[in-house]
Design an enzyme around this catalytic site. Structure first.
Site, PDB file in Angstrom:
ATOM      1  CD  GLU A   1      -2.670  -1.235  -0.186  1.00 31.99           C
ATOM      2  OE1 GLU A   1      -3.218  -0.200  -0.594  1.00 31.99           O
ATOM      3  OE2 GLU A   1      -2.693  -2.303  -0.824  1.00 31.99           O
TER       4      GLU A   1
ATOM      5  CB  CYS B   1      -1.662   7.350   2.556  1.00 30.02           C
ATOM      6  SG  CYS B   1      -2.848   6.506   3.584  1.00 30.02           S
TER       7      CYS B   1
HETATM    8  P1  NAP Z   1       8.834   4.799   3.342  1.00 32.90           P
HETATM    9  O1  NAP Z   1       9.943   5.748   3.393  1.00 32.90           O
HETATM   10  O2  NAP Z   1       8.527   4.090   2.072  1.00 32.90           O
HETATM   11  O3  NAP Z   1       9.085   3.728   4.493  1.00 32.90           O
HETATM   12  C1  NAP Z   1       8.155   2.727   4.817  1.00 32.90           C
HETATM   13  C2  NAP Z   1       8.871   1.558   5.451  1.00 32.90           C
HETATM   14  O4  NAP Z   1       9.712   0.940   4.482  1.00 32.90           O
HETATM   15  C3  NAP Z   1       9.772   1.962   6.613  1.00 32.90           C
HETATM   16  O5  NAP Z   1       9.681   0.967   7.606  1.00 32.90           O
HETATM   17  C4  NAP Z   1      11.134   1.970   5.961  1.00 32.90           C
HETATM   18  O6  NAP Z   1      12.193   1.772   6.846  1.00 32.90           O
HETATM   19  C5  NAP Z   1      11.002   0.789   5.032  1.00 32.90           C
HETATM   20  N1  NAP Z   1      12.003   0.729   3.963  1.00 32.90           N
HETATM   21  C6  NAP Z   1      12.688   1.757   3.404  1.00 32.90           C
HETATM   22  N2  NAP Z   1      13.516   1.292   2.454  1.00 32.90           N
HETATM   23  C7  NAP Z   1      13.353  -0.051   2.409  1.00 32.90           C
HETATM   24  C8  NAP Z   1      13.923  -1.100   1.636  1.00 32.90           C
HETATM   25  N3  NAP Z   1      14.825  -0.861   0.695  1.00 32.90           N
HETATM   26  N4  NAP Z   1      13.519  -2.372   1.863  1.00 32.90           N
HETATM   27  C9  NAP Z   1      12.600  -2.633   2.796  1.00 32.90           C
HETATM   28  N5  NAP Z   1      12.026  -1.695   3.581  1.00 32.90           N
HETATM   29  C10 NAP Z   1      12.387  -0.408   3.377  1.00 32.90           C
HETATM   30  O7  NAP Z   1       7.456   5.488   3.768  1.00 32.90           O
HETATM   31  P2  NAP Z   1       7.255   6.415   5.040  1.00 32.90           P
HETATM   32  O8  NAP Z   1       7.975   7.682   4.831  1.00 32.90           O
HETATM   33  O9  NAP Z   1       7.502   5.642   6.283  1.00 32.90           O
HETATM   34  O10 NAP Z   1       5.667   6.632   4.987  1.00 32.90           O
HETATM   35  C11 NAP Z   1       5.042   7.609   4.206  1.00 32.90           C
HETATM   36  C12 NAP Z   1       4.500   6.984   2.933  1.00 32.90           C
HETATM   37  O11 NAP Z   1       3.594   5.930   3.239  1.00 32.90           O
HETATM   38  C13 NAP Z   1       3.705   7.954   2.092  1.00 32.90           C
HETATM   39  O12 NAP Z   1       4.035   7.758   0.750  1.00 32.90           O
HETATM   40  C14 NAP Z   1       2.257   7.546   2.353  1.00 32.90           C
HETATM   41  O13 NAP Z   1       1.349   7.901   1.327  1.00 32.90           O
HETATM   42  C15 NAP Z   1       2.400   6.078   2.494  1.00 32.90           C
HETATM   43  N6  NAP Z   1       1.274   5.500   3.206  1.00 32.90           N
HETATM   44  C16 NAP Z   1       0.350   4.772   2.513  1.00 32.90           C
HETATM   45  C17 NAP Z   1      -0.744   4.223   3.141  1.00 32.90           C
HETATM   46  C18 NAP Z   1      -1.777   3.425   2.408  1.00 32.90           C
HETATM   47  O14 NAP Z   1      -2.579   2.763   3.038  1.00 32.90           O
HETATM   48  N7  NAP Z   1      -1.771   3.451   1.088  1.00 32.90           N
HETATM   49  C19 NAP Z   1      -0.906   4.441   4.521  1.00 32.90           C
HETATM   50  C20 NAP Z   1       0.057   5.192   5.201  1.00 32.90           C
HETATM   51  C21 NAP Z   1       1.150   5.707   4.535  1.00 32.90           C
HETATM   52  P3  NAP Z   1      13.101   3.007   7.342  1.00 32.90           P
HETATM   53  O15 NAP Z   1      12.192   3.861   8.145  1.00 32.90           O
HETATM   54  O16 NAP Z   1      14.157   2.335   8.133  1.00 32.90           O
HETATM   55  O17 NAP Z   1      13.596   3.693   6.100  1.00 32.90           O
END
Ligand code: NAP
Ligand code: MG
Length: 514
Positions: free
Chosen positions: A285, A319
């Site tokens: 997601e 999001c």
């Molecule tokens: P993110 O930067 O993509 O990080 C999400 C998770 O992925 C974190 O635990 C992060 O760890 C991990 N991660 C990063 N690089 C990775 C890799 N190479 N391999 C595996 N895991 C990895 O997102 P965020 O900044 O936490 O959250 C904001 C985003 O989430 C926004 O784009 C928002 O729209 C989206 N979101 C979507 C929904 C939905 O239901 N569609 C709901 C909520 C949020 P680290 O923190 O250690 O980098």
């Protein structure tokens, strides 16, 4: 069992609730700066390397130090999860549900405290933190009941001379990778769904909010969830995240986060590793660029209030947040004026201050990225309010509104994930819907209209996973609004809905000739 109902939100206008929240904040404040371990196979493991979790409202304050796993520890967590799967998969689904219902009860007892942790760690205001806790409780309650339903004998066409049975069985070891923005609700939803359906998991929390995740692990331990069923493995996404996603024994990945990381995980997971005997399932997601469409002839005040509420709740870091409002040209000036007035009147301050409407953004990276977008907006549109940093020893930004932003502008196309709203003018309703659809995302959207034909048109043509009419585009309720997006917003898993647990299970059909 009583019928499922959504957890009630706390009414903070009541003095007794204010008192409870103040006490919880004081308790949490007295516990800031503590250290938290990894949990691998039921054992606590401390590490030399630590993730430092900062208070975004006051960066001189450390919320906690959380152990940071390396690849060797990730390998141990995988071994523990694989071993635990051998017994957990045979635990009756109803029994697994009881564990999660116990976790829900424990969380409900401590809901103010959990809210307070999110005020400190994620920059959530009281009301936003409370909604996060309520959603977490909802996921636990809802998925527990879903598992009981899926555990019953499933309907099949029956034929004589044969006994046929369809069982939903779990997949294996899953990697749970949540974002920081619903650091409790999404973490709990993604984890509990996988566990209750009989899988074992390795949870890698977001590095900005690992303390609230550690607190949740304490609840799982307190509820007696067997060792190895969940393994708590904070660490770098790039390092242990990639390692676990690529691991041949990983059966599925349950990810919520940004588009780029989701796409990367999907790619990596699709490469079959030596010794791997399945195709990994990826539930991803991702981001949004959600729009509210304002038709001609609606109430300006109602429309403006809803836009501001959807755009600036939790500083636009949802999001589902409204980052675009596409307004019929006849109402454009009136709505734009009122939106800017309301946005300007929002109080930006420390999230634990009870008067805060908007807290800080989550960290320095986000802060700098959003400031850059504010500069881009000044080129692409007309600044109506905000556009600058706000005061304080944290990551504070002014709620910002740009007018007359074209559909093709970066401000209309790229997810900013902060308090920045773009207003776009549309000549007709159809043009407004086309503009709303003209991004690679498709998560939420809302339409304000009193015209039945227009609402029916939007039902068919507005291509988003969660479409709302005459209301805000945020605040999906578990069980009521199953949640998930189209296109680059993700795999449309519909969290909080009846289809969700099936993503973590496979159906086995057993036919016995009589
Ligand atoms: P993110 O930067 O993509 O990080 C999400 C998770 O992925 C974190 O635990 C992060 O760890 C991990 N991660 C990063 N690089 C990775 C890799 N190479 N391999 C595996 N895991 C990895 O997102 P965020 O900044 O936490 O959250 C904001 C985003 O989430 C926004 O784009 C928002 O729209 C989206 N979101 C979507 C929904 C939905 O239901 N569609 C709901 C909520 C949020 P680290 O923190 O250690 O980098
Ligand atoms: Mg991030």
């Amino acid at each position: 069992m009583i019928e499922y109902q959504n957890e009630a939100l706390v009414d903070f206008s009541r003095p007794e609730n204010k008192d409870r929240m103040r006490q919880a904040l004081a308790l949490v404040k007295s516990q800031l700066g503590r250290s938290y371990d990894l949990v691998i196979g039921g054992q606590h493991v401390s590490t030399e390397a630590k993730i430092k979790s900062e208070d975004p409202s006051d960066v001189s304050q450390v919320v906690g130090y959380v152990a940071k796993a390396n690849q060797a520890q990730a390998e141990q967590a995988m071994a523990a999860a694989l071993q635990a799967f051998e017994s957990w998969k045979h635990v009756d689904g109803t029994v697994r549900s009881r564990y999660m219902l116990k976790v829900a009860a424990l969380l409900r007892r401590r809901k103010f405290e959990f809210s307070a942790w999110m005020c400190y760690e994620a920059g959530k205001t009281w009301a936003e933190a409370d909604a996060d806790v309520a959603e977490a409780i909802d996921f636990l309650e809802f998925y527990s009941r879903e598992m009981i339903r899926l555990n019953e004998r499933q309907p099949l066409i029956r034929i004589s001379g044969e006994d046929n049975e369809l069982q939903y069985i779990p997949l294996g070891v899953g990697i749970v990778i949540p974002p920081w923005n619903f650091p409790l609700a999404i973490l709990v939803g993604m984890t509990s769904a996988a566990i209750v359906s009989g899988n074992t998991v390795i949870v890698k929390p977001a590095s900005t909010t690992p303390v609230i995740a550690a607190k949740f692990c304490e609840l799982l331990e307190e509820a007696g969830v067997p060792a190895g069923v969940f393994n708590f493995l904070p660490g770098s996404g790039g390092e242990i995240g990639d390692f676990l996603v690529a691991h041949p024994k990983t059966r599925f990945i349950n990810f919520t986060g940004s588009r780029d990381v989701g796409v990367h995980i999907n790619q990596l997971a699709s490469q079959i590793q030596p010794g791997q005997i399945w195709i990994k399932r990826v539930v991803a997601e991702m981001g949004g660029k959600d729009a509210i469409v304002i038709d001609n002839g609606v109430d300006v005040e109602d429309a403006a209030l809803t836009i501001v509420n959807s755009a600036f709740g939790f500083g636009g870091q949802k999001c589902s947040a409204c980052s675009r409002a596409i307004i019929h040209t006849d109402l454009y000036d009136a709505v734009a004026k009122r939106v800017a007035e309301l946005a300007k009147a929002l109080t930006v301050t420390k999230s634990y201050d009870e008067h805060a409407h908007v807290g800080p953004v989550v960290d320095k990276n986000a802060y700098e990225k959003i400031l850059e977008y504010m500069e881009i907006g000044k080129q692409e549109g007309k600044l109506l309010c905000g556009g600058e940093k706000a005061e304080g020893n944290g990551h504070f930004l002014q709620p910002t509104v740009f007018g007359d932003v074209p559909t093709e502008a970066r401000l209309s196309q790229e997810e900013i994930f902060g308090p920045v709203l773009a207003l776009t003018r549309a000549q007709t309703f159809e043009e407004a819907i086309a503009s709303a659809n003209a991004t690679e995302y498709g998560l939420t959207g809302s339409v304000f209209s009193r015209n039945r034909e227009h609402l029916e048109y939007a039902r068919k043509h507005f291509h988003v996973g969660n479409l709302y009419f005459n209301r805000k585009c945020t605040g999906a309720l578990v069980g009521v609004h199953p949640f998930g997006g189209f296109n680059m917003s993700g795999t449309d898993s519909k969290a909080g809905g009846r289809d969700y647990l099936l993503l973590f299970m496979q159906a086995k059909v057993i036919s016995e000739k009589l």
